[in-house]
Enzyme design. Sequence first.
Site, short mmCIF file in Angstrom:
data_model
loop_
_atom_site.label_atom_id
_atom_site.label_comp_id
_atom_site.label_asym_id
_atom_site.label_seq_id
_atom_site.Cartn_x
_atom_site.Cartn_y
_atom_site.Cartn_z
N SER A 89 0.83 -1.19 0.00
CA SER A 89 0.00 0.00 0.00
C SER A 89 0.87 1.25 0.00
O SER A 89 1.63 1.49 -0.94
CB SER A 89 -0.95 -0.04 1.20
OG SER A 89 -1.84 1.05 1.20
N HIS A 200 -8.08 1.47 -0.91
CA HIS A 200 -8.01 0.44 -1.96
C HIS A 200 -9.38 -0.12 -2.33
O HIS A 200 -9.55 -1.31 -2.54
CB HIS A 200 -7.06 -0.69 -1.55
CG HIS A 200 -5.71 -0.21 -1.15
ND1 HIS A 200 -4.84 0.37 -2.03
CD2 HIS A 200 -5.09 -0.17 0.06
CE1 HIS A 200 -3.74 0.73 -1.40
NE2 HIS A 200 -3.88 0.43 -0.13
#
Length: 307
Positions: A89, A200
């Site tokens: 991430s 996300h």
Amino acid sequence: MTCYLFPGQGAQYPGMGRNLYEHSTEVRLLFEEASNNSGKDFAKLLFEGSEEELKSTDNTQIAVTLVNLASSQVLSERGIVPDICAGFSLGEYSALYQSGVITRGDLFSLVQLRGEIMERASRALDSSEGSAGMMAVIGLELDSVEAAIADIESVYVANHSSPIQVVLAGTDKAMSVAEIKLNEAGAIKIVHLKVSGPFHSPLMAAAREEFSEHIANTRFSDPTISVFVNVTGKSLRSGEDAKKYCLEQLISPVQWVASERGIMELFPERVLETGPGTVLSGLWKSLRNGLKCVAAGTLESINKLTD
């Protein structure tokens, strides 16, 4: 051959990076650069701030990135440098810097903007029923998780973290419904993550739109070492692809299992979690591939590598 894995948001904890800061002049310069760039005193935030302060996305993203880079800096001072890297991430930005795709100045600027934009987008999703967020589902494979949430609106697969761990993102109400369904499906454990938004996932579309202008105005070079990216789980081919993936990453699941398997195909001899915590070491272990991922985010752990 050495691989660096850079952790992302959720790995933060108060006091992280202190011994690296005290040990290395170059690390102190990193902190100074990040503080000047953002207008915040990051040494004070990391070493004196509360867990709640660190949890705020606009603080967390630079804080974790700083400790990632501090760990890499001290490793390089000991003669350890990577041939392969990946980041989970937010950690992907550290990997892009490590592989020469973006400069350090652009790294701090992008991470700061990304944090601020994601925080705004997340707060816009707050309601009287609660805040949107993320939770880890442990003990179910990806197919089973997808089946359990198929009929629930506003909850999405956000990370394929390990063969038996999937992270979901969604609104508070949708996550509550999903938790019931997942427990019925046989989940061993469900953990609500220390993050402030539904990252996300398509719920971050507003953040993607706002961030696109900043990405368009930033120079992205081709990587100098192998770097695996979240959106595809594959090795990055070009700077132009990196620019595209930085935007898609905001609304797309992190393909971490695919990244780990791709890294193993390059036969690394050593894998280091280069940043705070041991989350990625635990995820790597779940692959049962015979190669250990070693924590390298504190001075003590780095000393063990070089003693």
